[in-house]
Design a protein around this motif. Structure first.
Motif, mmCIF file in Angstrom:
data_model
loop_
_atom_site.group_PDB
_atom_site.id
_atom_site.type_symbol
_atom_site.label_atom_id
_atom_site.label_comp_id
_atom_site.label_asym_id
_atom_site.label_seq_id
_atom_site.Cartn_x
_atom_site.Cartn_y
_atom_site.Cartn_z
ATOM 1 N N LEU A 180 0.758 -1.122 -0.213
ATOM 2 C CA LEU A 180 0.022 -0.095 -0.048
ATOM 3 C C LEU A 180 0.874 1.141 -0.050
ATOM 4 O O LEU A 180 0.424 2.480 -0.277
ATOM 5 N N TYR A 181 2.217 1.102 0.367
ATOM 6 C CA TYR A 181 3.000 2.195 0.351
ATOM 7 C C TYR A 181 3.799 2.384 -0.861
ATOM 8 O O TYR A 181 4.122 1.561 -1.772
ATOM 9 N N GLY A 182 4.124 3.813 -1.292
ATOM 10 C CA GLY A 182 4.776 4.190 -2.548
ATOM 11 C C GLY A 182 6.364 3.431 -2.478
ATOM 12 O O GLY A 182 6.618 2.739 -1.326
ATOM 13 N N ARG B 295 11.327 11.230 12.285
ATOM 14 C CA ARG B 295 11.277 11.144 10.828
ATOM 15 C C ARG B 295 12.290 10.161 10.028
ATOM 16 O O ARG B 295 13.497 10.013 10.332
ATOM 17 N N THR B 296 11.684 9.388 9.309
ATOM 18 C CA THR B 296 12.320 8.307 8.593
ATOM 19 C C THR B 296 11.838 8.501 7.244
ATOM 20 O O THR B 296 10.515 8.528 6.616
ATOM 21 N N GLU B 297 12.821 8.312 6.234
ATOM 22 C CA GLU B 297 12.386 8.255 4.752
ATOM 23 C C GLU B 297 12.997 6.806 4.516
ATOM 24 O O GLU B 297 14.005 6.124 4.874
ATOM 25 N N THR B 298 12.083 5.864 3.999
ATOM 26 C CA THR B 298 12.283 4.670 3.696
ATOM 27 C C THR B 298 11.805 4.114 2.522
ATOM 28 O O THR B 298 11.030 4.775 1.737
ATOM 29 N N THR B 299 11.759 3.013 2.123
ATOM 30 C CA THR B 299 11.481 2.291 0.957
ATOM 31 C C THR B 299 10.342 1.114 1.362
ATOM 32 O O THR B 299 10.190 0.735 2.402
ATOM 33 N N ARG B 300 9.637 0.971 0.407
ATOM 34 C CA ARG B 300 8.438 -0.274 0.426
ATOM 35 C C ARG B 300 9.046 -1.362 0.786
ATOM 36 O O ARG B 300 8.661 -2.178 1.866
ATOM 37 N N GLU B 301 10.077 -1.815 0.320
ATOM 38 C CA GLU B 301 10.903 -3.237 0.620
ATOM 39 C C GLU B 301 11.667 -3.010 2.000
ATOM 40 O O GLU B 301 11.641 -4.036 2.666
ATOM 41 N N GLN B 302 12.023 -2.192 2.540
ATOM 42 C CA GLN B 302 12.511 -1.789 3.848
ATOM 43 C C GLN B 302 11.528 -2.083 4.919
ATOM 44 O O GLN B 302 11.401 -2.401 5.838
ATOM 45 N N ARG C 237 -0.746 9.513 -2.921
ATOM 46 C CA ARG C 237 -0.657 9.717 -4.400
ATOM 47 C C ARG C 237 -0.656 8.530 -5.200
ATOM 48 O O ARG C 237 0.027 7.491 -4.847
ATOM 49 N N ASP C 238 -1.356 8.554 -6.344
ATOM 50 C CA ASP C 238 -1.390 7.657 -7.193
ATOM 51 C C ASP C 238 -1.667 6.279 -6.554
ATOM 52 O O ASP C 238 -1.207 5.209 -7.284
ATOM 53 N N GLY C 239 -2.485 6.338 -5.682
ATOM 54 C CA GLY C 239 -3.061 5.046 -4.990
ATOM 55 C C GLY C 239 -2.083 4.569 -3.990
ATOM 56 O O GLY C 239 -2.573 3.315 -3.393
ATOM 57 N N ARG C 240 -1.139 5.201 -3.514
ATOM 58 C CA ARG C 240 -0.232 4.651 -2.711
ATOM 59 C C ARG C 240 0.272 5.591 -1.345
ATOM 60 O O ARG C 240 0.266 6.804 -1.625
ATOM 61 N N ILE C 241 0.494 5.147 -0.271
ATOM 62 C CA ILE C 241 0.765 5.944 0.973
ATOM 63 C C ILE C 241 2.473 6.428 0.497
ATOM 64 O O ILE C 241 3.317 5.630 0.588
ATOM 65 N N VAL C 242 2.543 7.860 0.550
ATOM 66 C CA VAL C 242 3.849 8.419 0.341
ATOM 67 C C VAL C 242 4.141 9.191 1.585
ATOM 68 O O VAL C 242 5.373 9.355 1.607
ATOM 69 N N HIS C 243 3.143 9.630 2.477
ATOM 70 C CA HIS C 243 3.746 10.154 3.697
ATOM 71 C C HIS C 243 2.642 9.707 4.805
ATOM 72 O O HIS C 243 1.536 9.605 4.592
#
Length: 158
Positions: A33-35, A52-59, A118-124
């Protein structure tokens, strides 16, 4: 298939999918569900946990899998999705029910998440929870107290 079958899900629809997937974050595809990249903020994070963490879907997928070894979520209660004036932002309230894998002890954690989609995915996601209740429920209260004491000593030394 109709054009509607390929429509990008709304923020509300993504939030509802999030609530349905939350009890089984590993098997349900919650990470999907995440970007590709996502920013997660936790304004009330305890010492030692990044606010605050910037991460990826795979992480995130790996993080969910690691957490499954410690706790098992069994359901979501008191769930509500509130739409905002911004069609890409929703506020999600819920109680997450679970149990500790090692002891079987049950817990309930309450959350409020402000999700940007955005575009159907959680980005924040801005996640609000009670760190004391979470530490207590997860058997981490002594560690939280140690971290708070160290944090206070560091502030006193400034």
């Amino acid at each position: 298939m109709t054009e509607q079958d390929h429509a990008v899900p709304t923020a509300r629809e993504v939030a509802e999918r999030f609530l349905a997937a939350a009890p089984d974050p590993v098997g349900s595809g919650l990470a999907d569900l995440y970007g590709d990249t996502v920013v997660i903020e936790m304004p009330f994070a305890p010492p030692g946990v990044p606010r605050r963490t910037e991460t990826t879907r795979e992480q995130l997928r790996a993080r969910f899998a690691a957490g499954a070894g410690v706790r098992e979520y069994t359901g979501v209660g008191s769930a509500a999705v509130h739409e905002t004036r911004d069609p890409g932002v929703v506020v999600v309230e819920c109680d997450l029910h679970g149990r500790l894998v090692a002891t079987g002890e049950r817990f309930v954690l309450s959350y409020i998440n402000v999700m940007t989609v955005r575009d159907g995915r959680i980005v924040h996601s801005k996640d609000y929870s009670d760190p004391i209740a979470a530490a207590k429920a997860l058997g981490l209260l002594p560690r939280l107290l140690e971290l708070l004491a160290a944090d206070a000593a560091e502030e006193d030394g400034r």
